[in-house]
Design a protein around this motif. Structure first.
Motif, short mmCIF file in Angstrom:
data_model
loop_
_atom_site.label_atom_id
_atom_site.label_comp_id
_atom_site.label_asym_id
_atom_site.label_seq_id
_atom_site.Cartn_x
_atom_site.Cartn_y
_atom_site.Cartn_z
N VAL A 48 -97.25 -6.26 -6.87
CA VAL A 48 -98.25 -6.81 -8.04
C VAL A 48 -99.39 -7.13 -7.20
O VAL A 48 -100.69 -6.96 -7.33
CB VAL A 48 -97.63 -7.69 -8.87
N TYR A 49 -99.31 -8.17 -5.98
CA TYR A 49 -100.30 -8.82 -5.47
C TYR A 49 -100.75 -8.15 -4.16
O TYR A 49 -101.61 -8.29 -3.58
CB TYR A 49 -99.83 -10.14 -5.10
N ASP A 50 -100.14 -7.20 -3.85
CA ASP A 50 -100.42 -5.96 -3.13
C ASP A 50 -101.74 -5.31 -3.29
O ASP A 50 -101.75 -4.17 -3.78
CB ASP A 50 -99.33 -4.91 -2.36
N GLN A 51 -102.82 -5.84 -3.28
CA GLN A 51 -104.19 -5.24 -4.03
C GLN A 51 -104.41 -4.12 -3.55
O GLN A 51 -105.07 -3.02 -4.24
CB GLN A 51 -105.33 -6.33 -3.99
N ASN A 52 -104.55 -3.88 -2.21
CA ASN A 52 -104.95 -2.52 -1.60
C ASN A 52 -103.77 -1.54 -1.32
O ASN A 52 -103.86 -0.21 -0.95
CB ASN A 52 -105.77 -2.84 -0.11
N ALA A 53 -102.74 -1.70 -1.98
CA ALA A 53 -101.58 -0.88 -2.02
C ALA A 53 -101.30 -0.37 -0.73
O ALA A 53 -100.76 0.99 -0.60
CB ALA A 53 -101.71 0.20 -3.08
N ASP A 54 -101.11 -0.95 0.42
CA ASP A 54 -100.75 -0.73 1.81
C ASP A 54 -99.27 -0.91 1.96
O ASP A 54 -98.70 -0.71 3.10
CB ASP A 54 -101.66 -1.23 2.68
N GLY A 55 -98.50 -1.47 1.16
CA GLY A 55 -97.14 -1.69 1.63
C GLY A 55 -96.96 -3.18 2.05
O GLY A 55 -95.78 -3.57 2.58
N GLN A 56 -98.21 -3.82 2.77
CA GLN A 56 -98.00 -5.06 3.33
C GLN A 56 -98.70 -6.17 2.67
O GLN A 56 -99.96 -5.67 2.22
CB GLN A 56 -98.50 -4.80 4.74
N LEU A 57 -98.33 -7.40 2.71
CA LEU A 57 -99.13 -8.43 2.05
C LEU A 57 -100.19 -9.20 3.14
O LEU A 57 -99.49 -9.52 4.22
CB LEU A 57 -98.54 -9.48 1.32
N SER A 58 -101.49 -8.95 3.09
CA SER A 58 -102.29 -9.75 3.75
C SER A 58 -102.16 -11.22 3.75
O SER A 58 -101.35 -11.56 2.84
CB SER A 58 -103.81 -9.35 3.75
N LYS A 59 -102.60 -12.32 4.73
CA LYS A 59 -102.34 -13.36 4.57
C LYS A 59 -103.16 -14.10 3.31
O LYS A 59 -102.63 -14.96 2.50
CB LYS A 59 -102.95 -14.08 5.85
N THR A 60 -104.14 -13.45 2.91
CA THR A 60 -104.89 -13.79 1.74
C THR A 60 -103.98 -13.38 0.62
O THR A 60 -103.95 -14.21 -0.34
CB THR A 60 -106.14 -13.13 1.76
#
Length: 703
Positions: A48-60
């Protein structure tokens, strides 16, 4: 306080750390949200929080998710279900969160507002609440939503009547994989819209009509009883059957023999004979074919003549539809279009097929010789129209003009002459109405430049006289400077006609229903001097303004605050309209309508006015024309006043001239009048004059 550094490290994503941190952040709150914190739930929230849908959560993205979970887990719940597109959840639309503040769409009015709503509306909300509970239990394949606080203030109803949950403190998410209560119906084992009933460690299927079997997978065979008759084929369907009938039969069970003659297939009065699955037609004389549809064609011999005339076959006969220009049984006769004499003005007609032509005489053109051939130049005066004629040209004059060039004023056949210079207007057939003489005509402050002949003692004295100073036609005109301003007798009245104009219906006895008057006027002064004279229709008794009110007014330019300035012609009108006057019987007085404004003060002007009396109270009409170009139509001002007050009806047979400026003051030089003409006639016969009068104030007829 939760460390900001930890929130952006990989340790922050570990379930054990999250649960400890959540218990620290919410140590004083009695809610069970920690029960949803499983590895599976964490993985779902990452999506849900993976806004750019790249499969990895950024630090932000990690910080955003962890902050929501620790500070405001309600936001995580809403954000998770907002991401589920497979169905609509009964929550307000999630817009975002900041700290412990959640932003959602307006949910509507609180549920307790609906307690006094109609029963049908409250029942609908109760059904929606049950549907909401079912959605919470079965709406998501991974989670069971538990809601522990069913108070009114936790629900709202939006503008479309939809029930929404607006407070999420009592929401608990339960992982179905970790729950002891397994829903055996969750896999949808029942087929064909059957209802599944969940029991402990087993389920049962309640089949819809037409199905049977453990999972309702077997279609019941309704054809087993052989319901179809007459060798029809039975077609089994879900919960019903149909019979495919053999040709010639119909009905639910193919039990009825079809009468093929019912549809009346035979044409042209033929007799139909019914058989099994077919029919035959016995034709009447003159027809053939399976359905007796073929008529013997009598047009095969092409009997119709001349061009593309159409032959129409009939039973045992035919008719010919002729082309334009032909007639007869076989279209053999050429129609003579000249029989109707279409050529006008002595034009000669020649016939052609389906038409004609016109040889026009000199001076006429057009398809029917109906158009005057215009002149190269227009020698006609006073708006006359020139046409070519064999002799040269001819002028078609505007109403009120005559002569070769329309140069002479038309005064009719009854023209008064024998006028002399200096005479009073009352010398001839004119009068002071029902008075013996014009009142206040003498002792004026100035004199005419010629000897006058009237009842005054001093030569040259008087307020009016026949003058040679400014004629319109011939040598003389009538100069009316001043005089008695009476509304009745004692002022100048023109010669009265024996035929009175006015209403002819019922008790009214007019000899004509219309009255026409024309006259010319010119300001006597070379500047605007406030001279004002009314020219109105006079009554036969010479003591009343009979119907209308028209006023000629020289309003000076230097007069401060004047609404209009210049030489004007205006009328008092029935105001505001006929309907108001007839209903209220109280027309508004003092309303003027201006026909012409700012006329040239050094030239002559013409006024025409026409009365049409109507056979209805309040509906008499007056029509005015100034200089053949300014027009106005209105009511009969004084006759309307008589209707209001119940006074006797007044007829019209002449003109009355009434000064409206002060007498004896020589600043008012008045007006010259000339070429006066009026007549009585009927509106439906406007070119047939019943009686007329005219004068140019000359001693002899004008040539």
């Amino acid at each position: 306080m939760i460390s900001k550094t930890i929130l952006v490290t990989d340790d922050a994503l570990k379930l054990s750390w999250l649960r400890d941190a959540w218990q620290i952040a919410h140590k004083d709150e009695q809610i069970a949200f920690e029960s949803c914190m499983t590895v599976k739930h964490i993985e779902e929230l990452k999506k849900v929080y993976d806004q750019n849908a790249d499969g990895q959560l950024s630090k932000t993205e990690q910080a955003y998710m962890m902050t929501s979970l620790l500070l405001n887990p309600e936001a995580a719940v809403l954000n998770y279900f907002a991401s589920r597109r497979d169905r609509e959840w009964p929550f307000p639309k999630y817009l975002g969160a900041c700290g412990r503040v959640i932003f959602v769409e307006n949910g509507g009015k609180l549920l307790d507002v609906s307690l006094e709503s109609p029963w049908k509306q409250r029942a609908n909300l109760a059904v929606q609440l049950l549907d909401m509970i079912d959605t919470f239990r079965n709406g998501d394949p991974d989670w069971i939503v538990m809601f522990l606080d069913f108070r009114y203030e936790n629900f709202a109803v939006d503008q479309y009547g939809r029930l929404k949950l607006i407070d999420f403190d009592g929401v608990v998410l339960i992982d179905r994989e970790e729950s002891d209560d397994t829903d055996e119906c969750a896999s949808g084992p029942c087929e064909n819209s059957a209802t599944c009933h969940d029991w402990v460690n087993y389920y049962t299927c309640n089949c819809t009509s037409g199905w049977e079997g453990t999972h309702c997978e077997i279609n019941t065979d309704e054809c087993a009883s052989s319901p179809c008759l007459n060798s029809a084929a039975c077609q089994d369907n879900v919960n019903y059957y149909t019979c495919d009938c053999t040709p010639g039969y119909r009905g639910v069970h193919c039990e009825e023999d079809i009468d093929e003659c019912v549809s009346d297939p035979c044409w042209n009065s033929a007799t139909c004979h019914d058989h099994v699955n077919y029919y035959t037609c016995e034709c009447a004389d003159g027809y053939s074919g399976t359905h007796c549809e073929i008529d013997i064609n009598e047009c095969q011999s092409s009997p119709c003549r001349n061009g593309s005339s159409t032959c129409v076959d009939r039973v045992n006969g035919y008719i010919c539809l002729c082309d334009p220009g032909w007639e007869g049984v076989h279209c053999e006769i050429d129609i003579n279009e000249c029989v109707s004499q279409p050529c006008l003005n002595q034009g000669r007609c020649f016939d052609i097929v389906n038409g004609y032509g016109c040889f026009c005489r000199y001076g006429w053109i057009g398809t029917h010789c109906d158009i005057n051939r215009p002149c190269p130049t227009n020698p006609c005066e006073n708006d006359g129209h020139c046409i070519m004629v064999p002799e040269g040209f001819r002028c078609l004059c505007y109403r009120g003009w005559t002569g070769t060039y329309c140069e002479k004023v038309f005064l009719g056949e009854n023209v008064e002459v024998d006028w002399q210079l200096g005479e009073s207007i009352t010398r001839g057939e004119w009068s002071a109405g029902n008075e013996a003489n014009l009142i206040q005509d003498c002792r004026q402050s100035d004199r005419f430049p010629f000897r006058t002949y009237n009842q005054c003692n001093r030569p040259g004295d008087g307020g009016q006289a026949i003058s040679n100073e400014a004629p319109h036609s011939g040598n003389f005109s009538w100069h009316f400077k001043r005089g008695y301003s009476s509304l009745g007798g004692g002022t100048p009245f023109s010669t009265g006609l024996n035929t009175w104009a006015g209403r002819k219906d019922g008790q009214y006895s007019a000899g004509a229903d219309s009255f026409y008057a024309s006259f010319f006027f010119k300001l006597a002064n070379d500047r605007l001097d406030e001279s004002k004279i009314a020219v109105v229709a006079g009554n036969p008794h010479g003591d009343e303004r009979a119907s209308n009110y028209l006023e000629i007014f020289a309003e000076p330019e230097q007069r401060a605050g004047a609404r209009f300035r210049g030489l004007h012609v205006r009328v008092a009108d029935s105001y505001p309209n006929y309907t108001y006057c007839s209903v209220t019987k109280n027309c508004i007085a003092g309303h003027f309508s201006y026909i012409a404004e700012n006329l040239t003060i050094t030239t002559w002007h013409r006024i025409e006015m026409t009365l049409h009396a109507k056979p209805v109270d309040y509906f008499d009409e007056w029509h005015y024309v100034v200089d053949q170009k300014y027009h106005f139509s209105g009511g009969a001002y004084f006759q309307t006043e008589r209707y209001d007050k119940g006074w006797p009806y007044e007829y019209v047979n002449r003109l009355k001239f009434q000064p409206r400026h002060d007498n004896y003051k020589k600043k008012y030089l008045g007006f010259f009048f000339d070429d006066v003409y009026y007549k009585a006639f009927d509106a439906e016969e406007k070119f047939d004059t019943i009686e007329e009068y005219g004068t140019s104030f000359e001693p002899i007829p004008l040539p």
